[in-house]
Design a protein around this motif. Structure first.
Motif, PDB file in Angstrom:
ATOM      1  N   TRP A 243     -21.491 -18.293  15.250  1.00 53.83           N
ATOM      2  CA  TRP A 243     -21.354 -17.248  14.752  1.00 53.83           C
ATOM      3  C   TRP A 243     -20.577 -16.692  15.215  1.00 53.83           C
ATOM      4  O   TRP A 243     -22.018 -15.187  15.166  1.00 53.83           O
ATOM      5  CB  TRP A 243     -21.885 -18.028  13.211  1.00 53.83           C
ATOM      6  CG  TRP A 243     -20.647 -16.830  12.229  1.00 53.83           C
ATOM      7  CD1 TRP A 243     -21.975 -16.062  11.689  1.00 53.83           C
ATOM      8  CD2 TRP A 243     -19.765 -16.856  11.895  1.00 53.83           C
ATOM      9  NE1 TRP A 243     -20.820 -15.144  11.308  1.00 53.83           N
ATOM     10  CE2 TRP A 243     -20.092 -15.823  10.924  1.00 53.83           C
ATOM     11  CE3 TRP A 243     -18.901 -17.871  12.066  1.00 53.83           C
ATOM     12  CZ2 TRP A 243     -18.597 -15.540  10.213  1.00 53.83           C
ATOM     13  CZ3 TRP A 243     -17.705 -17.078  11.271  1.00 53.83           C
ATOM     14  CH2 TRP A 243     -17.683 -16.023   9.909  1.00 53.83           C
ATOM     15  N   ILE A 244     -19.834 -15.814  15.573  1.00 51.26           N
ATOM     16  CA  ILE A 244     -19.490 -14.316  15.661  1.00 51.26           C
ATOM     17  C   ILE A 244     -19.356 -13.585  14.723  1.00 51.26           C
ATOM     18  O   ILE A 244     -18.156 -14.291  14.308  1.00 51.26           O
ATOM     19  CB  ILE A 244     -18.720 -14.518  17.136  1.00 51.26           C
ATOM     20  CG1 ILE A 244     -19.621 -15.087  18.727  1.00 51.26           C
ATOM     21  CG2 ILE A 244     -19.088 -12.805  17.994  1.00 51.26           C
ATOM     22  CD1 ILE A 244     -18.721 -14.909  20.356  1.00 51.26           C
ATOM     23  N   SER A 245     -20.260 -13.036  14.188  1.00 50.16           N
ATOM     24  CA  SER A 245     -20.366 -12.289  12.727  1.00 50.16           C
ATOM     25  C   SER A 245     -18.450 -10.977  13.874  1.00 50.16           C
ATOM     26  O   SER A 245     -18.785 -10.384  14.118  1.00 50.16           O
ATOM     27  CB  SER A 245     -20.837 -11.209  12.349  1.00 50.16           C
ATOM     28  OG  SER A 245     -20.625 -10.815  10.860  1.00 50.16           O
ATOM     29  N   PRO A 246     -17.527 -11.478  12.523  1.00 47.32           N
ATOM     30  CA  PRO A 246     -16.782 -10.235  12.440  1.00 47.32           C
ATOM     31  C   PRO A 246     -17.160  -8.810  11.719  1.00 47.32           C
ATOM     32  O   PRO A 246     -16.576  -7.978  12.732  1.00 47.32           O
ATOM     33  CB  PRO A 246     -15.828 -11.264  11.710  1.00 47.32           C
ATOM     34  CG  PRO A 246     -16.043 -11.964  11.035  1.00 47.32           C
ATOM     35  CD  PRO A 246     -16.788 -12.283  11.763  1.00 47.32           C
ATOM     36  N   VAL A 247     -18.064  -8.846  11.415  1.00 44.90           N
ATOM     37  CA  VAL A 247     -18.899  -7.853  10.357  1.00 44.90           C
ATOM     38  C   VAL A 247     -19.225  -6.924  11.764  1.00 44.90           C
ATOM     39  O   VAL A 247     -18.965  -5.670  11.334  1.00 44.90           O
ATOM     40  CB  VAL A 247     -19.332  -8.456   9.730  1.00 44.90           C
ATOM     41  CG1 VAL A 247     -20.041  -7.040   9.095  1.00 44.90           C
ATOM     42  CG2 VAL A 247     -18.102  -8.862   8.516  1.00 44.90           C
ATOM     43  N   LYS A 248     -20.036  -7.975  12.169  1.00 38.89           N
ATOM     44  CA  LYS A 248     -21.287  -7.530  13.374  1.00 38.89           C
ATOM     45  C   LYS A 248     -20.260  -7.057  14.753  1.00 38.89           C
ATOM     46  O   LYS A 248     -20.591  -5.738  15.513  1.00 38.89           O
ATOM     47  CB  LYS A 248     -22.030  -7.812  13.739  1.00 38.89           C
ATOM     48  CG  LYS A 248     -22.867  -7.365  14.696  1.00 38.89           C
ATOM     49  CD  LYS A 248     -24.230  -8.074  14.908  1.00 38.89           C
ATOM     50  CE  LYS A 248     -25.303  -7.427  15.423  1.00 38.89           C
ATOM     51  NZ  LYS A 248     -26.344  -8.466  16.242  1.00 38.89           N
ATOM     52  N   TYR A 249     -19.553  -7.577  15.125  1.00 39.79           N
ATOM     53  CA  TYR A 249     -18.742  -7.248  16.618  1.00 39.79           C
ATOM     54  C   TYR A 249     -16.651  -7.633  16.035  1.00 39.79           C
ATOM     55  O   TYR A 249     -15.534  -8.578  15.974  1.00 39.79           O
ATOM     56  CB  TYR A 249     -18.620  -8.262  17.394  1.00 39.79           C
ATOM     57  CG  TYR A 249     -19.713  -8.479  17.591  1.00 39.79           C
ATOM     58  CD1 TYR A 249     -20.356  -7.737  18.524  1.00 39.79           C
ATOM     59  CD2 TYR A 249     -20.828  -9.933  17.415  1.00 39.79           C
ATOM     60  CE1 TYR A 249     -21.771  -8.079  19.104  1.00 39.79           C
ATOM     61  CE2 TYR A 249     -22.322  -9.545  17.681  1.00 39.79           C
ATOM     62  CZ  TYR A 249     -23.228  -9.294  18.414  1.00 39.79           C
ATOM     63  OH  TYR A 249     -23.920  -8.315  18.762  1.00 39.79           O
ATOM     64  N   PRO A 250     -16.645  -6.277  14.813  1.00 36.87           N
ATOM     65  CA  PRO A 250     -14.855  -6.811  14.613  1.00 36.87           C
ATOM     66  C   PRO A 250     -13.549  -6.554  15.656  1.00 36.87           C
ATOM     67  O   PRO A 250     -12.754  -7.657  15.332  1.00 36.87           O
ATOM     68  CB  PRO A 250     -15.345  -5.662  13.394  1.00 36.87           C
ATOM     69  CG  PRO A 250     -15.831  -4.503  14.346  1.00 36.87           C
ATOM     70  CD  PRO A 250     -17.196  -5.351  15.125  1.00 36.87           C
ATOM     71  N   ASP A 251     -13.929  -5.939  16.483  1.00 39.12           N
ATOM     72  CA  ASP A 251     -13.113  -6.378  17.926  1.00 39.12           C
ATOM     73  C   ASP A 251     -12.542  -7.635  18.256  1.00 39.12           C
ATOM     74  O   ASP A 251     -11.632  -8.077  18.602  1.00 39.12           O
ATOM     75  CB  ASP A 251     -13.079  -5.192  18.968  1.00 39.12           C
ATOM     76  CG  ASP A 251     -13.121  -3.944  18.357  1.00 39.12           C
ATOM     77  OD1 ASP A 251     -12.296  -3.751  17.680  1.00 39.12           O
ATOM     78  OD2 ASP A 251     -13.488  -2.756  19.457  1.00 39.12           O
ATOM     79  N   PHE A 252     -14.188  -8.476  18.450  1.00 42.22           N
ATOM     80  CA  PHE A 252     -13.807  -9.591  18.795  1.00 42.22           C
ATOM     81  C   PHE A 252     -13.539 -10.414  17.803  1.00 42.22           C
ATOM     82  O   PHE A 252     -12.068 -11.488  18.356  1.00 42.22           O
ATOM     83  CB  PHE A 252     -15.066 -10.109  19.183  1.00 42.22           C
ATOM     84  CG  PHE A 252     -15.073 -11.670  19.704  1.00 42.22           C
ATOM     85  CD1 PHE A 252     -15.365 -12.079  21.287  1.00 42.22           C
ATOM     86  CD2 PHE A 252     -15.657 -12.527  19.063  1.00 42.22           C
ATOM     87  CE1 PHE A 252     -14.675 -13.522  21.629  1.00 42.22           C
ATOM     88  CE2 PHE A 252     -15.389 -14.233  19.630  1.00 42.22           C
ATOM     89  CZ  PHE A 252     -15.413 -14.027  20.356  1.00 42.22           C
TER      90      PHE A 252
END
Length: 436
Positions: A243-252
C-alpha cells in the motif's frame, strides 16, 4: 542515515544518490549503451509478443475448436482473460518486491528473469495441448503469473540501470514493445507464418520469449544486493508495503490512476476488436481477424514513430506532463470514433489516432513514473504496484464488456466508457507537482 533507512525499511528516496548506500541501490549515473538498449527493446517486444496474440487471436481460435456458440465463445474468452489478468495483477508487485530483496550473487533481477521465462515457456508448450475451457483457464492463469514475474523484473531494470537524462528515450522501448509484440505475434507469426496452426504458434513464441529474455539476463549488469542491506523479513510489514499511500506520495498516486485510465481503452481494443468488427461492421470471423491485424498494424506503426519522437523530445526538453495530457485526449477521440462511426474508414482513422496518442503516452509516462517512485530500495516492488494499473483494467474491462454488450447488443456503450477513461487519463496528470 542511509544505513538506518535500509535497516528499517524506510527506503531511500528515488531521486537521491546516496554515496554510502550499496551499489545495487544507487541511483544510476552512467549512460546505457547500444547493446543494453537493443536487448531491452527486444525483451519488451518478447514479453508482449508472449501475451497479446493469445488474448486477441489464439485463445479465441482454441475456444472455437470446442465451443460452437459465438456468444459462449466470447464469454469464455472474457472469463479466461479476466481471471488470468487478476492473478497476473497480484503476481507482478509480489515478484517485484521479492526481487528487491534478492541477494543472489548474480543480482536481484536476473534470477527472476531466467526462472520466470523458463516456467513461462514450459506453460506455453502445455497450453498448446489444451482442448477444454478448464484447461485453458487453469493454464492461462498460471502463465499470466509466470509472465508477470518476467515483466516485473524487466520493468525494474529502468530505474536500476538508466540515468534520469535517458529515461524517456529508454522508456519509449517499453512503449515500442507493446505494438511490436502485437504486430509480430498476430500478423507475422500467427497470421502469415503459422496460418491457423495453433500449436506451432505456441512453440515459436515460447522459443523466442525464452531466448530473448535469457540474452538480456546474461548481459545485464545486475548488481548484487549485500545481505547486510536486506531488511529483516516481517510478513505484516511486507504485506503493508504494497500500500503506497496517495496522501504520503500523491505524485505516485496520480501517475498510477492516469496509467489505469489509459490502459482501459487499450484493453478493450486488444481483446474485443474481433468481436467489435463482427458486430459493428457485420464481418465474418475471418474478415474480422483480417481487420484486426490491419488495425493493429496501422496503430502499431504510428505508435512506434510517435513513441520514439516523443521520448527523444521529452528527454531534450525534460518535460513529461504535457505529453501525457495530450495523449489521453487523443486516445479518447479514437474511442469515440469506434463507438459511433461503424465503418472501416472510421476504424482506420481511429487506429491512427489511437497509435498517435498511445505512443506518446507509453514513451513518456514510464519516464515520469521513475521520477516519482517513493524509494530506491523498493524500486521493483513500487514498479510492480504501478503495473497493477496495467493489469487491473484487463480484469475490469471484460466484465464491463460482458455486461454492456449483452445489454445493448453492441459495443457502443463499451467504447463510450473507455473514451471517458481516456479523457480522465489526460486530465488527472495535471496535479503531479514534482515533475514538469
Amino acid at each position: 542515515m542511509a544505513d538506518s533507512a535500509l535497516s528499517n525499511d524506510a527506503g531511500i528516496p528515488s531521486n537521491v544518490l546516496v554515496s554510502d548506500a550499496p551499489e545495487a541501490l544507487q541511483a544510476p549515473t552512467k549512460s546505457v549503451g547500444v547493446v543494453f538498449q537493443v536487448l531491452f527493446l527486444l525483451a519488451n517486444v518478447a514479453v508482449w509478443m508472449a501475451k497479446f496474440p493469445f488474448t486477441g487471436l489464439i485463445l479465441l481460435n482454441q475456444i472455437i475448436g470446442f465451443e460452437p456458440d459465438a456468444v459462449v465463445q466470447n464469454t469464455d474468452l472474457a472469463i479466461i482473460v479476466g481471471v488470468g489478468s487478476f492473478f497476473g495483477l497480484v503476481a507482478n508487485p509480489i515478484a517485484g518486491a521479492l526481487s528487491d530483496r534478492t541477494t543472489a550473487s548474480w543480482g536481484r533481477r536476473r534470477p527472476w528473469l531466467v526462472g520466470g521465462v523458463i516456467i513461462s515457456s514450459a506453460i506455453l508448450v502445455l497450453l498448446a495441448q489444451a482442448t477444454s475451457f478448464t484447461m485453458l483457464l487453469v493454464g492461462w492463469t498460471l502463465y499470466q503469473i509466470a509472465n508477470n514475474v518476467v515483466l516485473a523484473a524487466v520493468i525494474a531494470v529502468v530505474p536500476d540501470q538508466v540515468p534520469r537524462r535517458q529515461r524517456a528515450s529508454i522508456s519509449a522501448y517499453i512503449g515500442l514493445g507493446f505494438p511490436l509484440g502485437l504486430i509480430l505475434g498476430s500478423t507475422l507469426l500467427v497470421k502469415k507464418i503459422l496460418h491457423s496452426q495453433i500449436q506451432p504458434s505456441y512453440y515459436v513464441i515460447a522459443a523466442i520469449f525464452l531466448v530473448v529474455i535469457v540474452l538480456l539476463a546474461v548481459t545485464l549488469p545486475d548488481k548484487q544486493l549485500p545481505k547486510s542491506a536486506k531488511p529483516a523479513f516481517n510478513l505484516g510489514r511486507f504485506l503493508k508495503s504494497f500500500w503506497i499511500s496517495p496522501v504520503k506520495y500523491p505524485d505516485f498516486g496520480w501517475a498510477w490512476i492516469t496509467r489505469f485510465c489509459i490502459i482501459i481503452p487499450s484493453a478493450a481494443v486488444t481483446v474485443f476488436l474481433v468481436g467489435y468488427f463482427q458486430s459493428a461492421l457485420g464481418d465474418s470471423h475471418d474478415a474480422a481477424e483480417t481487420h484486426y491485424t490491419t488495425f493493429s498494424t496501422i496503430y502499431g506503426i504510428i505508435l512506434i514513430v510517435c513513441a520514439l519522437l516523443s521520448g527523444f523530445i521529452s528527454d531534450r526538453i525534460q518535460r513529461r506532463k504535457v505529453f501525457v495530457m495530450a495523449a489521453g485526449f487523443v486516445v479518447a477521440i479514437s474511442m469515440v470514433l469506434l463507438a459511433f462511426f461503424h465503418t472501416w474508414g472510421a476504424a482506420t482513422i481511429a487506429a491512427a489516432l489511437f497509435g498517435f496518442g498511445f505512443g506518446i503516452y507509453l514513451a513518456v509516462d514510464y519516464a515520469l513514473l521513475t521520477e516519482v517512485l517513493p524509494s530506491q530500495s523498493d524500486r521493483g516492488k513500487d514498479m510492480g504496484v504501478f503495473n497493477i494499473a496495467n493489469s487491473l483494467p484487463q480484469v475490469i474491462v471484460p466484465i464491463i464488456a460482458a455486461v454492456s454488450v449483452i445489454a445493448s447488443q453492441s459495443y457502443t456503450i463499451l467504447f463510450v466508457i473507455v473514451a471517458v477513461a481516456g479523457v480522465l487519463s489526460g486530465a488527472l496528470i495535471k496535479p503531479i507537482k514534482s515533475v514538469r
